[in-house]
Write a protein that holds these residues in place. Structure first.
Motif, PDB file in Angstrom:
ATOM      1  N   SER A  83       0.841  -1.391   0.210  1.00 44.20           N
ATOM      2  CA  SER A  83      -0.100  -0.200  -0.005  1.00 44.20           C
ATOM      3  C   SER A  83       0.625   1.426  -0.200  1.00 44.20           C
ATOM      4  N   GLY A  86      -0.836   4.663   1.296  1.00 43.05           N
ATOM      5  CA  GLY A  86      -2.179   4.190   1.393  1.00 43.05           C
ATOM      6  C   GLY A  86      -3.310   4.841   0.592  1.00 43.05           C
ATOM      7  N   ILE A 113       0.149   5.274   6.628  1.00 37.49           N
ATOM      8  CA  ILE A 113      -1.258   4.889   6.102  1.00 37.49           C
ATOM      9  C   ILE A 113      -2.207   5.342   7.135  1.00 37.49           C
TER      10      ILE A 113
END
Length: 245
Positions: A83, A86, A113
């Motif tokens: 990720s 994010g 994130i």
């Protein structure tokens, strides 16, 4: 004699807060991210490339696609693989996903994130785990450990659901800008194909990286997105969104 750089703060959250500033990605103005203004000093000080501190071209294209096609996410359990900041996970949450897991192996990414999800008023579960690790794969760092305590991010908390903590129960798997290195690309593809075989929708964003196996995907859309400005020479990059059939 040049003075050594100041020591980094003691916690991942403090490092992210000290080394980044809030910003709005030019191609995805719906999202706020913490971004860095330099890369090489941060890279040297943290010991690894700070993927979490920038909005990369493949992630920008994928986030734009997710926000422009909310029906892909609405009411579904979503995994954002590798990720980074994010960005894509936040876009999925904003597009109406029932639950979102943002998986990464870097504790600094996990902190980024969580901070970014909070700034965008969305709920994202951060999973610090190498989902690609397996005995027969060339890329791996840590065994599966489950979500870190306290990393369910954002103020919109509610009853726990199994899909909020089990990446193998998700219905949509997203991956932005992950095909830049051969061993990782091979492991990513193995994971994505397993997800597709269990019935998940698999969508990736990629700015023509060398190790994307294009012949295994179906092209959905193409975007002209800003480069990172620090690690990529091009001011504008062509990034394509692909679906695994």
């Amino acid at each position: 004699m040049t003075s050594p750089p100041p020591a980094l703060p003691a916690t991942p959250k403090a490092v992210v807060e000290a080394c980044t500033r809030p910003a709005t990605p030019a191609y995805v103005p719906e999202v706020r991210l913490r971004v860095a203004d330099e890369v090489f000093d941060l890279w040297q000080r943290t010991g690894r490339l700070p993927y979490w501190a920038f909005a990369w071209a493949g992630g920008l294209a994928l986030a734009r696609h997710v926000l422009d096609h909310p029906g892909l996410m609405a009411g579904r359990a979503v995994l954002d693989l590798a990720s980074g900041s994010g960005l894509v996970a936040i876009a999925a949450a904003r597009a109406g996903a029932a639950s979102v897991i943002a998986a990464d192996i870097d504790p600094l990414a996990g902190a980024a994130i969580a901070l970014n999800a909070e700034a965008n008023d969305v709920r994202v579960t951060v999973l610090l785990d190498d989902l690609l690790a397996a005995p027969d794969r060339p890329y791996g760092h840590a065994p599966r450990s489950g979500p870190e305590p306290g990393t369910q991010s954002g103020p919109k908390a509610g009853p726990n659901r199994s899909t909020e903590f089990d990446p193998d129960a998700t219905e949509v798997v997203l991956a932005g800008d992950v095909f830049y290195e051969r061993p990782m690309a091979e492991s990513i593809m193995a994971y994505l194909e397993r997800a597709r075989r269990r019935g998940a929708t698999v969508v990736v964003g990629d700015p023509d990286r060398a190790y994307l196996p294009r012949h295994r995907f179906t092209r959905l859309t193409t975007h002209q997105v800003p480069g990172s400005g620090l690690l990529e020479a091009e001011e504008i990059k062509t990034a394509t969104v692909w679906r695994l059939p």
